[in-house]
Write a protein that holds these residues in place. Structure first.
Motif, short mmCIF file in Angstrom:
data_model
loop_
_atom_site.label_atom_id
_atom_site.label_comp_id
_atom_site.label_asym_id
_atom_site.label_seq_id
_atom_site.Cartn_x
_atom_site.Cartn_y
_atom_site.Cartn_z
N VAL A 225 2.73 4.84 10.69
CA VAL A 225 1.49 4.32 10.75
C VAL A 225 1.59 3.01 11.86
N LYS A 226 2.74 3.00 12.19
CA LYS A 226 2.93 1.59 13.04
C LYS A 226 2.05 1.84 14.22
N GLY A 227 1.39 0.78 14.81
CA GLY A 227 0.49 0.49 15.89
C GLY A 227 -0.87 1.04 15.46
N ARG A 228 -1.32 1.73 14.24
CA ARG A 228 -2.40 2.31 14.03
C ARG A 228 -2.86 1.58 12.74
N PHE A 229 -2.03 1.16 11.85
CA PHE A 229 -2.58 0.56 10.63
C PHE A 229 -2.09 -1.07 10.69
N THR A 230 -2.92 -1.87 9.97
CA THR A 230 -2.80 -3.19 9.83
C THR A 230 -2.95 -3.68 8.17
N ILE A 231 -1.80 -4.26 7.69
CA ILE A 231 -2.16 -4.83 6.32
C ILE A 231 -2.50 -6.43 6.61
N VAL B 80 -4.90 9.87 -0.93
CA VAL B 80 -5.27 8.83 -1.82
C VAL B 80 -4.40 7.85 -1.58
N TYR B 81 -5.22 6.58 -1.25
CA TYR B 81 -4.32 5.35 -1.09
C TYR B 81 -4.33 4.35 -2.26
N TYR B 82 -3.14 3.78 -2.66
CA TYR B 82 -3.04 3.02 -3.62
C TYR B 82 -2.50 1.61 -3.38
N CYS B 83 -2.96 0.60 -3.90
CA CYS B 83 -2.22 -0.82 -3.91
C CYS B 83 -1.37 -0.99 -5.03
N LYS B 84 -0.33 -1.72 -4.65
CA LYS B 84 0.67 -2.01 -5.96
C LYS B 84 1.18 -3.52 -5.78
N ALA B 85 1.39 -3.85 -7.02
CA ALA B 85 1.93 -5.35 -7.31
C ALA B 85 3.33 -5.31 -8.21
N SER B 86 4.05 -5.81 -7.84
CA SER B 86 5.26 -6.25 -8.78
C SER B 86 5.18 -7.39 -9.40
N VAL B 87 5.00 -7.44 -10.52
CA VAL B 87 4.80 -8.91 -11.24
C VAL B 87 5.60 -9.07 -12.54
N TYR B 88 6.45 -10.15 -12.37
CA TYR B 88 7.67 -10.25 -13.65
C TYR B 88 8.25 -8.94 -13.81
N TRP C 114 0.87 -1.15 0.16
CA TRP C 114 -0.01 0.08 -0.10
C TRP C 114 0.89 1.22 0.00
N TYR C 115 0.38 2.20 -0.62
CA TYR C 115 1.10 3.53 -0.96
C TYR C 115 0.24 4.45 -0.85
N ARG C 116 0.57 5.86 -0.26
CA ARG C 116 -0.41 6.82 -0.45
C ARG C 116 0.36 8.03 -0.77
N GLN C 117 -0.52 9.19 -1.43
CA GLN C 117 0.02 10.36 -1.74
C GLN C 117 -0.94 11.46 -1.11
N ALA C 118 -0.45 12.22 -0.07
CA ALA C 118 -1.28 13.45 0.14
C ALA C 118 -1.05 14.74 -0.91
N LYS D 151 2.13 16.30 -1.82
CA LYS D 151 3.29 15.69 -1.60
C LYS D 151 3.50 14.44 -2.53
N GLU D 152 4.68 13.93 -2.35
CA GLU D 152 4.96 12.71 -3.17
C GLU D 152 4.40 11.35 -2.71
N ARG D 153 4.14 10.50 -3.60
CA ARG D 153 3.63 9.18 -2.96
C ARG D 153 4.61 8.58 -2.10
N GLU D 154 4.07 8.03 -0.95
CA GLU D 154 4.97 7.31 -0.04
C GLU D 154 4.40 5.85 0.04
N TRP D 155 5.50 5.17 0.50
CA TRP D 155 5.23 3.53 0.82
C TRP D 155 4.80 3.79 2.26
N VAL D 156 3.51 2.77 2.49
CA VAL D 156 2.72 2.83 3.83
C VAL D 156 3.00 1.45 4.48
N ALA D 157 2.91 0.30 3.64
CA ALA D 157 2.93 -0.92 4.37
C ALA D 157 3.17 -2.31 2.97
#
Length: 115
Positions: free
Chosen positions: A63-69, A92-100, A35-39, A42-48
């Motif tokens: 987000v440690k202690g507050r968010f759970t993936i 805005v929260y985005y999910c990402k997959a790295s495939v091949y 999961w990433y987010r972009q405020a 601001k630049e997009r940042e990795w979340v979990a």
């Protein structure tokens, strides 16, 4: 590969939301998911991140202690449970997959934390 996020919305500070990311087009159970987010402004940042089996997770310090993936490999879905939300979590929260070796992103879901 298709990733579709959902679950965003307007929530008051201290509230909770659960985001979902439905994946298709690849062997979901074999891949880490992130999961990433972009405020605003601001630049997009990795979340979990979560490992393929769901046992390995890691989070950005803010987000440690507050968010759970978590993930459900039977449903090809990854989740982000967000508790004790703060105005700084607005993004805005985005999910990402790295495939091949290629990165795939969803279109995102907006989370607004405001009273």
């Amino acid at each position: 590969v298709q990733l579709v996020e959902s679950g965003g919305g307007l929530v008051e500070p201290g509230g909770s939301l659960r985001l979902s990311c439905a994946a298709s087009g690849f062997s979901f159970a074999n891949y880490y998911m992130r999961w990433y987010r972009q405020a605003p402004g601001k630049e997009r940042e990795w979340v979990a991140v979560i490992g393929s089996a769901g046992s390995n997770t890691n989070y950005v310090d803010s987000v440690k202690g507050r968010f759970t993936i978590s993930r459900d490999n039977a449903k090809n879905t990854v989740y982000l449970q967000m508790n004790s939300l703060k105005p700084d979590d607005t993004a805005v929260y985005y999910c990402k997959a790295s495939v091949y070796g290629r990165e795939y992103w969803g279109k995102g879901t907006l989370v607004t934390v405001s009273s």
